[in-house]
Scaffold this motif. Structure first.
Motif, PDB file in Angstrom:
ATOM      1  N   ILE A  61       3.968  -4.239  -1.352  1.00  0.00           N
ATOM      2  CA  ILE A  61       4.614  -3.492  -2.440  1.00  0.00           C
ATOM      3  C   ILE A  61       5.673  -4.397  -3.037  1.00  0.00           C
ATOM      4  CG2 ILE A  61       6.046  -1.494  -3.011  1.00  0.00           C
ATOM      5  CD1 ILE A  61       4.698   0.000  -0.715  1.00  0.00           C
ATOM      6  N   ASN A  62       5.675  -4.532  -4.344  1.00  0.00           N
ATOM      7  CA  ASN A  62       6.597  -5.436  -5.036  1.00  0.00           C
ATOM      8  C   ASN A  62       7.274  -4.699  -6.195  1.00  0.00           C
ATOM      9  OD1 ASN A  62       6.198  -8.234  -3.798  1.00  0.00           O
ATOM     10  ND2 ASN A  62       4.083  -7.623  -4.196  1.00  0.00           N
ATOM     11  N   PRO A  63       8.316  -5.303  -6.805  1.00  0.00           N
ATOM     12  CA  PRO A  63       8.941  -4.685  -7.978  1.00  0.00           C
ATOM     13  C   PRO A  63       7.912  -4.332  -9.039  1.00  0.00           C
ATOM     14  CG  PRO A  63      10.259  -6.527  -7.231  1.00  0.00           C
ATOM     15  CD  PRO A  63       9.013  -6.544  -6.397  1.00  0.00           C
ATOM     16  N   GLY A  64       7.972  -3.119  -9.550  1.00  0.00           N
ATOM     17  CA  GLY A  64       6.985  -2.619 -10.503  1.00  0.00           C
ATOM     18  C   GLY A  64       6.008  -1.659  -9.852  1.00  0.00           C
ATOM     19  N   ASN A  65       5.864  -1.763  -8.505  1.00  0.00           N
ATOM     20  CA  ASN A  65       5.038  -0.804  -7.763  1.00  0.00           C
ATOM     21  C   ASN A  65       5.726   0.553  -7.630  1.00  0.00           C
ATOM     22  OD1 ASN A  65       3.448  -3.278  -5.984  1.00  0.00           O
ATOM     23  ND2 ASN A  65       2.331  -1.443  -6.566  1.00  0.00           N
ATOM     24  N   SER A  66       7.018   0.600  -7.899  1.00  0.00           N
ATOM     25  CA  SER A  66       7.777   1.845  -7.723  1.00  0.00           C
ATOM     26  C   SER A  66       7.132   2.986  -8.491  1.00  0.00           C
ATOM     27  CB  SER A  66       9.214   1.663  -8.208  1.00  0.00           C
ATOM     28  OG  SER A  66       9.910   0.756  -7.400  1.00  0.00           O
ATOM     29  N   GLY A  67       6.928   4.103  -7.806  1.00  0.00           N
ATOM     30  CA  GLY A  67       6.307   5.266  -8.419  1.00  0.00           C
ATOM     31  C   GLY A  67       4.799   5.262  -8.302  1.00  0.00           C
ATOM     32  N   GLY A  68       4.215   4.175  -7.789  1.00  0.00           N
ATOM     33  CA  GLY A  68       2.771   4.085  -7.651  1.00  0.00           C
ATOM     34  C   GLY A  68       2.261   4.859  -6.452  1.00  0.00           C
ATOM     35  N   ALA A  69       0.937   4.811  -6.280  1.00  0.00           N
ATOM     36  CA  ALA A  69       0.280   5.644  -5.277  1.00  0.00           C
ATOM     37  C   ALA A  69       0.062   4.903  -3.972  1.00  0.00           C
ATOM     38  CB  ALA A  69      -1.066   6.124  -5.816  1.00  0.00           C
ATOM     39  N   LEU A  70       0.290   5.616  -2.876  1.00  0.00           N
ATOM     40  CA  LEU A  70      -0.167   5.193  -1.558  1.00  0.00           C
ATOM     41  C   LEU A  70      -1.229   6.207  -1.151  1.00  0.00           C
ATOM     42  CD1 LEU A  70       0.440   3.063   0.689  1.00  0.00           C
ATOM     43  CD2 LEU A  70       1.757   4.867   1.834  1.00  0.00           C
ATOM     44  N   ILE A  71      -2.494   5.760  -1.050  1.00  0.00           N
ATOM     45  CA  ILE A  71      -3.601   6.682  -0.833  1.00  0.00           C
ATOM     46  C   ILE A  71      -4.318   6.366   0.477  1.00  0.00           C
ATOM     47  CG2 ILE A  71      -3.944   7.021  -3.310  1.00  0.00           C
ATOM     48  CD1 ILE A  71      -6.390   5.175  -3.117  1.00  0.00           C
ATOM     49  N   ASP A  72      -5.017   7.383   0.994  1.00  0.00           N
ATOM     50  CA  ASP A  72      -5.811   7.179   2.203  1.00  0.00           C
ATOM     51  C   ASP A  72      -7.227   6.764   1.826  1.00  0.00           C
ATOM     52  OD1 ASP A  72      -7.111   9.468   1.334  1.00  0.00           O
ATOM     53  OD2 ASP A  72      -6.376  10.752   2.951  1.00  0.00           O
ATOM     54  N   THR A  73      -8.096   6.661   2.815  1.00  0.00           N
ATOM     55  CA  THR A  73      -9.448   6.156   2.575  1.00  0.00           C
ATOM     56  C   THR A  73     -10.363   7.184   1.923  1.00  0.00           C
ATOM     57  OG1 THR A  73      -9.998   6.743   4.879  1.00  0.00           O
ATOM     58  CG2 THR A  73      -9.361   4.455   4.419  1.00  0.00           C
ATOM     59  N   GLU A  74      -9.837   8.366   1.636  1.00  0.00           N
ATOM     60  CA  GLU A  74     -10.602   9.362   0.880  1.00  0.00           C
ATOM     61  C   GLU A  74     -10.043   9.534  -0.527  1.00  0.00           C
ATOM     62  OE1 GLU A  74     -11.235  13.037   2.930  1.00  0.00           O
ATOM     63  OE2 GLU A  74     -11.631  12.050   4.848  1.00  0.00           O
ATOM     64  N   GLY A  75      -9.094   8.679  -0.905  1.00  0.00           N
ATOM     65  CA  GLY A  75      -8.546   8.723  -2.253  1.00  0.00           C
ATOM     66  C   GLY A  75      -7.503   9.798  -2.465  1.00  0.00           C
ATOM     67  N   ARG A  76      -6.917  10.329  -1.393  1.00  0.00           N
ATOM     68  CA  ARG A  76      -5.885  11.359  -1.526  1.00  0.00           C
ATOM     69  C   ARG A  76      -4.500  10.729  -1.441  1.00  0.00           C
ATOM     70  NH1 ARG A  76      -7.865  15.113   3.299  1.00  0.00           N
ATOM     71  NH2 ARG A  76      -7.823  13.026   4.231  1.00  0.00           N
ATOM     72  N   LEU A  77      -3.565  11.279  -2.215  1.00  0.00           N
ATOM     73  CA  LEU A  77      -2.206  10.744  -2.244  1.00  0.00           C
ATOM     74  C   LEU A  77      -1.460  11.182  -0.986  1.00  0.00           C
ATOM     75  CD1 LEU A  77      -0.186   9.217  -4.220  1.00  0.00           C
ATOM     76  CD2 LEU A  77       0.732  11.495  -4.693  1.00  0.00           C
ATOM     77  N   ILE A  78      -0.948  10.209  -0.241  1.00  0.00           N
ATOM     78  CA  ILE A  78      -0.134  10.545   0.935  1.00  0.00           C
ATOM     79  C   ILE A  78       1.334  10.197   0.721  1.00  0.00           C
ATOM     80  CG2 ILE A  78      -2.080  10.258   2.508  1.00  0.00           C
ATOM     81  CD1 ILE A  78      -0.807   7.598   3.391  1.00  0.00           C
ATOM     82  N   GLY A  79       1.624   9.390  -0.325  1.00  0.00           N
ATOM     83  CA  GLY A  79       3.010   9.038  -0.578  1.00  0.00           C
ATOM     84  C   GLY A  79       3.174   8.335  -1.913  1.00  0.00           C
ATOM     85  N   VAL A  80       4.432   8.300  -2.388  1.00  0.00           N
ATOM     86  CA  VAL A  80       4.790   7.603  -3.630  1.00  0.00           C
ATOM     87  C   VAL A  80       5.636   6.391  -3.257  1.00  0.00           C
ATOM     88  CG1 VAL A  80       6.102   7.765  -5.778  1.00  0.00           C
ATOM     89  CG2 VAL A  80       4.687   9.684  -5.036  1.00  0.00           C
ATOM     90  N   ASN A  81       5.135   5.208  -3.576  1.00  0.00           N
ATOM     91  CA  ASN A  81       5.841   3.970  -3.234  1.00  0.00           C
ATOM     92  C   ASN A  81       7.212   3.952  -3.909  1.00  0.00           C
ATOM     93  OD1 ASN A  81       3.484   3.078  -1.892  1.00  0.00           O
ATOM     94  ND2 ASN A  81       2.658   2.327  -3.826  1.00  0.00           N
ATOM     95  N   THR A  82       8.242   3.632  -3.126  1.00  0.00           N
ATOM     96  CA  THR A  82       9.587   3.721  -3.689  1.00  0.00           C
ATOM     97  C   THR A  82      10.440   2.486  -3.492  1.00  0.00           C
ATOM     98  OG1 THR A  82      11.573   5.110  -3.806  1.00  0.00           O
ATOM     99  CG2 THR A  82      10.604   4.804  -1.628  1.00  0.00           C
ATOM    100  N   SER A  83      10.271   1.732  -2.396  1.00  0.00           N
ATOM    101  CA  SER A  83      11.163   0.599  -2.162  1.00  0.00           C
ATOM    102  C   SER A  83      10.599  -0.301  -1.082  1.00  0.00           C
ATOM    103  CB  SER A  83      12.562   1.088  -1.760  1.00  0.00           C
ATOM    104  OG  SER A  83      12.473   1.886  -0.595  1.00  0.00           O
ATOM    105  N   ILE A  84      11.243  -1.448  -0.927  1.00  0.00           N
ATOM    106  CA  ILE A  84      10.843  -2.427   0.072  1.00  0.00           C
ATOM    107  C   ILE A  84      12.071  -2.914   0.827  1.00  0.00           C
ATOM    108  CG2 ILE A  84       8.783  -3.222  -1.139  1.00  0.00           C
ATOM    109  CD1 ILE A  84      10.384  -5.530  -2.265  1.00  0.00           C
ATOM    110  N   LEU A  85      11.842  -3.453   1.996  1.00  0.00           N
ATOM    111  CA  LEU A  85      12.893  -4.113   2.761  1.00  0.00           C
ATOM    112  C   LEU A  85      12.652  -5.610   2.622  1.00  0.00           C
ATOM    113  CD1 LEU A  85      15.261  -3.157   4.526  1.00  0.00           C
ATOM    114  CD2 LEU A  85      13.809  -3.491   6.518  1.00  0.00           C
ATOM    115  N   THR A  86      13.543  -6.310   1.945  1.00  0.00           N
ATOM    116  CA  THR A  86      13.285  -7.707   1.611  1.00  0.00           C
ATOM    117  C   THR A  86      14.579  -8.483   1.483  1.00  0.00           C
ATOM    118  OG1 THR A  86      12.289  -9.181  -0.036  1.00  0.00           O
ATOM    119  CG2 THR A  86      13.265  -7.154  -0.861  1.00  0.00           C
ATOM    120  N   ARG A  87      14.470  -9.791   1.708  1.00  0.00           N
ATOM    121  CA  ARG A  87      15.588 -10.694   1.461  1.00  0.00           C
ATOM    122  C   ARG A  87      15.322 -11.591   0.255  1.00  0.00           C
ATOM    123  NH1 ARG A  87      17.145 -12.802   7.611  1.00  0.00           N
ATOM    124  NH2 ARG A  87      17.825 -10.769   8.404  1.00  0.00           N
ATOM    125  N   SER A  88      14.058 -11.702  -0.116  1.00  0.00           N
ATOM    126  CA  SER A  88      13.670 -12.611  -1.195  1.00  0.00           C
ATOM    127  C   SER A  88      13.387 -11.908  -2.509  1.00  0.00           C
ATOM    128  CB  SER A  88      12.431 -13.398  -0.776  1.00  0.00           C
ATOM    129  OG  SER A  88      11.335 -12.519  -0.579  1.00  0.00           O
TER     130      SER A  88
END
Length: 458
Positions: free
Chosen positions: A201-228
């Motif tokens: 997940i990188n900048p710009g992914n915010s608000g995108g979909a995290l889906i399972d293997t059946e195409g169902r939404l399980i979460g909304v990507n919001t942030s990362i833990l990063t130093r770079s």
């Protein structure tokens, strides 16, 4: 001896010979591709372009010397653009994204995977949760993703992250769910409870979909833990259960996200506390203080009790407990398991809105006032919840400093103690006492538990 010979032969055979010994048993094993899943889910993931006008802060603001000389200088208005992602959740164009993507935006443009564009309006947004619900104007028959109950998600499941990283266009990355019940670890605006994934997940992914293997939404990507600034394999998504609660409230016409009120202060239970209380393992949230009107107090809980589960789900931090209450929703009832005097007990707690009692008596000063636009109110549970005040806060609080109050140094959430030595008892007294003190005014206030003194001349 035969067994050893077989092992030696296996080790010396070429890789191709070993692969030939494995026969695919299904069509899925033959394909081994996410392509059908991506074709199904990608049309419901959108790119979001938001514009907002921000007022640049004067470089002299807050300076004790130059602030008085150049206090009237204001920075120029500046247009700020943001780029993120969103997910369509219904055929009539309801979209979920992050607050930090669309919050306070003056113009929002949503671009679908097939290049169609729509203007959008924000129905409901909450900075603390970092979620926003939008509606596409004039949309119908939209592709959308169904929600899966995030309570059924397990560590190790395969997931896909779909979004628009770095503005390069829609991109798909894969990984697994690497953790659940993550609290206080994300680096975005969101604070609370997250699904952790190693899907890049990188900048710009915010608000995108995290889906399972059946195409169902399980979460909304919001942030990362990063130093770079790039993905290090630790990303966080807001669970779909919270998204569902936001959609429900947005469709009900709520202007602000409504959380149930706990009316309590709690702390995690560490090894030392658990040993002193007689708990077999550390865990739970210990009740430190309770408001008299708290639904937990009315259900029989007392300071010193340890809340173990909410509706059967373990809770180990106050944010995790609030998440469980929030997804339950106001008007429901939760079963609370708690530990007291060596035994586990059960209580049923009503999920209620913070009471507006005693009345807030909110007052906003008019144009003829000393500080026009200053808005003050009496502290009560509803006001405390709105401003994020401490459980024991009391007195008269600044709801909005207004343009002149902000210039004088006041902020929303400041408790007004006295003006020129005269104690503030009721919101309606503020205007009269300010006029009596003018033109030289001294305000005693409290901010975040610390006393401060503001002096200024009109």
């Amino acid at each position: 001896m035969l067994r050893s010979l077989t092992l030696i032969l296996a080790l010396t055979l070429p890789v191709s010979a070993l692969a030939d010994q494995v026969v695919p048993q299904s069509q899925a094993q033959i394909q081994l591709s996410f392509a059908p899943l991506v074709r199904q889910a990608a049309p419901a993931v959108v790119n979001i372009y938001a514009r907002r006008v921000v007022q640049e802060r004067s470089p002299f603001a807050g300076d004790p010397f130059f602030g008085s000389l150049f206090g009237e200088m204001q920075g120029r208005p500046r247009v700020q653009n943001s780029l993120g992602s969103g997910v369509i959740l219904s055929d009539d164009g309801i979209v979920v994204s992050n607050y930090h993507v669309v919050g306070q935006a003056t113009e929002i443009r949503v671009v679908l995977n097939d290049r169609r564009e729509f203007a959008a309006e924000v129905l409901l947004a909450d900075e603390e949760t970092d979620l926003a619900i939008l509606r596409l104007e004039g949309a119908k028959d939209m592709p959308f993703l169904g929600l899966r109950d995030s309570e059924t998600v397990e560590v190790g499941e395969l997931v896909l992250a779909i979004g628009n990283p770095f503005g390069v266009g829609q991109t798909v990355s894969s990984g697994i769910v690497s953790g659940l019940a993550r609290t206080g670890t994300a680096t975005g605006n969101g604070r609370g409870y997250f699904i952790q994934t190693d899907a890049p997940i990188n900048p710009g992914n915010s608000g995108g979909a995290l889906i399972d293997t059946e195409g169902r939404l399980i979460g909304v990507n919001t942030s990362i833990l990063t130093r770079s600034g790039g993905s290090n394999g630790i990303g966080f998504a807001i669970p779909s259960a919270m998204v569902q609660q936001f959609v429900t409230q947005a469709r009900a016409g709520e202007a602000r996200f409504q959380r149930p009120w706990a009316g309590m202060t709690g702390q995690p239970v560490d090894a030392d506390i658990s040993e002193s209380l007689g708990l077999s393992v550390p865990g739970g949230v210990m009740v430190v203080a309770l408001h008299p009107a708290s639904p937990f107090a009315l259900a029989g809980l007392e300071p010193g009790d340890v809340i173990l589960t909410v509706d059967g789900a373990p809770v180990n931090t106050p944010p995790e407990m609030m998440y469980r209450m929030s997804v339950r929703g106001i008007g429901a009832e939760s079963e609370i398991a708690y530990f007291r005097d060596g035994t586990e007990q059960v209580a049923h707690v009503a999920m209620i809105a913070p009471p507006d009692d005693p009345p807030a008596d909110r007052v906003t000063l008019g144009e003829s006032a000393v500080l026009p636009g200053l808005s003050v109110a009496r502290v009560n549970p509803a006001v405390s919840a709105e401003l994020g005040l401490a459980q024991d806060a009391e007195g008269i609080v600044v709801m909005d400093p207004g343009p002149y109050g902000a210039r004088a140094g006041l902020q929303a959430g400041d408790i007004l103690l006295a003006i020129d030595g005269v104690a503030i008892v009721r919101p309606g007294e503020v205007d009269r006492i300010l006029k009596r003190a003018a033109p030289r005014i001294q305000i005693d206030a409290q901010r975040g538990g610390r006393r401060m003194l503001l002096r200024f001349r009109l």
